[in-house]
Design an enzyme around this catalytic site. Sequence first.
Site, PDB file in Angstrom:
ATOM      1  N   GLU A  45       0.828  -1.206   0.000  1.00  0.00           N
ATOM      2  CA  GLU A  45       0.000   0.000   0.000  1.00  0.00           C
ATOM      3  C   GLU A  45       0.866   1.261   0.000  1.00  0.00           C
ATOM      4  O   GLU A  45       0.534   2.250  -0.660  1.00  0.00           O
ATOM      5  CB  GLU A  45      -0.942  -0.002   1.207  1.00  0.00           C
ATOM      6  CG  GLU A  45      -2.078  -0.999   1.099  1.00  0.00           C
ATOM      7  CD  GLU A  45      -3.005  -0.714  -0.076  1.00  0.00           C
ATOM      8  OE1 GLU A  45      -3.123   0.462  -0.488  1.00  0.00           O
ATOM      9  OE2 GLU A  45      -3.625  -1.662  -0.580  1.00  0.00           O
ATOM     10  N   TYR A 128      -5.858   6.828   4.583  1.00  0.00           N
ATOM     11  CA  TYR A 128      -6.067   5.844   3.525  1.00  0.00           C
ATOM     12  C   TYR A 128      -5.339   4.538   3.820  1.00  0.00           C
ATOM     13  O   TYR A 128      -5.916   3.445   3.754  1.00  0.00           O
ATOM     14  CB  TYR A 128      -5.615   6.379   2.159  1.00  0.00           C
ATOM     15  CG  TYR A 128      -5.606   5.271   1.135  1.00  0.00           C
ATOM     16  CD1 TYR A 128      -6.788   4.873   0.526  1.00  0.00           C
ATOM     17  CD2 TYR A 128      -4.437   4.570   0.834  1.00  0.00           C
ATOM     18  CE1 TYR A 128      -6.802   3.810  -0.370  1.00  0.00           C
ATOM     19  CE2 TYR A 128      -4.442   3.504  -0.051  1.00  0.00           C
ATOM     20  CZ  TYR A 128      -5.636   3.136  -0.649  1.00  0.00           C
ATOM     21  OH  TYR A 128      -5.656   2.071  -1.518  1.00  0.00           O
ATOM     22  N   ASP A 146      -9.446   4.925  -3.188  1.00  0.00           N
ATOM     23  CA  ASP A 146      -8.345   5.437  -4.005  1.00  0.00           C
ATOM     24  C   ASP A 146      -8.941   6.015  -5.286  1.00  0.00           C
ATOM     25  O   ASP A 146     -10.165   6.177  -5.404  1.00  0.00           O
ATOM     26  CB  ASP A 146      -7.315   4.339  -4.290  1.00  0.00           C
ATOM     27  CG  ASP A 146      -7.857   3.229  -5.189  1.00  0.00           C
ATOM     28  OD1 ASP A 146      -9.076   3.237  -5.507  1.00  0.00           O
ATOM     29  OD2 ASP A 146      -7.064   2.349  -5.590  1.00  0.00           O
ATOM     30  N   CYS A 198     -14.029  -0.545 -15.111  1.00  0.00           N
ATOM     31  CA  CYS A 198     -14.485   0.849 -15.059  1.00  0.00           C
ATOM     32  C   CYS A 198     -13.288   1.778 -15.221  1.00  0.00           C
ATOM     33  O   CYS A 198     -12.979   2.608 -14.368  1.00  0.00           O
ATOM     34  CB  CYS A 198     -15.202   1.101 -13.729  1.00  0.00           C
ATOM     35  SG  CYS A 198     -16.205   2.603 -13.710  1.00  0.00           S
ATOM     36  N   CYS A 205     -18.482  -1.342 -19.973  1.00  0.00           N
ATOM     37  CA  CYS A 205     -19.756  -1.411 -19.253  1.00  0.00           C
ATOM     38  C   CYS A 205     -20.509  -2.709 -19.529  1.00  0.00           C
ATOM     39  O   CYS A 205     -21.238  -3.197 -18.664  1.00  0.00           O
ATOM     40  CB  CYS A 205     -20.635  -0.217 -19.623  1.00  0.00           C
ATOM     41  SG  CYS A 205     -19.918   1.395 -19.188  1.00  0.00           S
ATOM     42  N   CYS A 208     -19.593  -5.362 -16.913  1.00  0.00           N
ATOM     43  CA  CYS A 208     -19.448  -4.886 -15.536  1.00  0.00           C
ATOM     44  C   CYS A 208     -20.513  -5.533 -14.646  1.00  0.00           C
ATOM     45  O   CYS A 208     -21.700  -5.568 -15.021  1.00  0.00           O
ATOM     46  CB  CYS A 208     -19.597  -3.368 -15.491  1.00  0.00           C
ATOM     47  SG  CYS A 208     -19.513  -2.682 -13.817  1.00  0.00           S
ATOM     48  N   CYS A 214     -25.926   1.014 -12.627  1.00  0.00           N
ATOM     49  CA  CYS A 214     -25.030   2.158 -12.819  1.00  0.00           C
ATOM     50  C   CYS A 214     -25.788   3.343 -13.397  1.00  0.00           C
ATOM     51  O   CYS A 214     -26.237   3.323 -14.554  1.00  0.00           O
ATOM     52  CB  CYS A 214     -23.868   1.778 -13.725  1.00  0.00           C
ATOM     53  SG  CYS A 214     -22.708   3.149 -13.992  1.00  0.00           S
TER      54      CYS A 214
END
Length: 352
Positions: A45, A128, A146, A198, A205, A208, A214
């Site tokens: 991270e 975060y 993020d 995405c 799409c 997805c 969406c």
Amino acid sequence: MRETELSGALLAWYDRHAREMPWRTGPAERRAGLRPDPYRVWLSEVMLQQTTVAAVRDYFERFTTRWPTVADLAAAEDGDVMGEWAGLGYYARARNLLKCARAVVAEHGGTFPDSREGLLSLPGIGPYTAGAVAAIAFDRAEVVVDGNVERVMARLHDVHTPLPAAKPELTALAEALTPAARPGDYAQAVMDLGATICTPRNPACGICPWRDPCAARMAGTAPELPKKTPKKPKPTRLGIAYVARRADGAWLLERRPDKGLLGGMLGWPGSDWGEAPQDAPPLQADWQALEAEALHTFTHFHLRLAVRVAHVPEGANPERGSFLPPAAFRPSDLPTVMRKAFDLARPALETP
């Protein structure tokens, strides 16, 4: 579709399509009872902050091979860690990495705290990273947001407020979807969705798992989201780097102060960086200016670094820096801009 149905659909997709990464414990491994290593989660991270997965992989492998545990990293020499980090950028991360590892060993017996609050008490860990490690390593129901997650939330809910002003709204939306069950897998699933489906341009799409609910897909606005406030043009600063080689092949280098840009990294002695840098040679020599400049872009400015080179005798006594023997000098230990200067200077200094 309710929040639990949305998170469930995404987790089902993740179980089939999770990316394989050297720091990740995949969903099948988790089901088999394998728990993530908090050290590897934390290290990844920190490395991934403002850096791509592709750029981080090799660095992560080298770090964990050389320092397989947090105790190993805590015991490492500062210069060795900074050298291994060279080229990854944002060098304050490397300094904080050492501070954090040493605090984990000295104050927590080599075991990372398992809560967001406990992780926030460690040096160099912000909201975060604390949320990400708590969720991924310890399965705490913490929201992890993020750039990928911001994009997914903006499209899922058709949010047109531009970033960064939209951050609180997007974080709240992400928090509402974070499930109590498998929050670590869910956090990684949303990031994977943003990275592979995405995407910023040409989102896929049609495949997805959140296609139907969406809002931006239904409105036809997905490709333009998230909106962003235009950034100001970056200024350009000028500087001078002095690359000297002694008759025995040693190179004149200095370690930059811990605070400031490139803090703690090896580099060539040089001038300040600004609009009109002043000559600041580290020793008296016949300095020759190269025609080419080392060009580099930092977060807030562009840098044009003039490079001057000189051969110097073995008895040379620099005012700044020290000579490093050829066997001890690794160009890979230099940050990117200094390595660019070295690549320009090297041909002129190969032979006296």
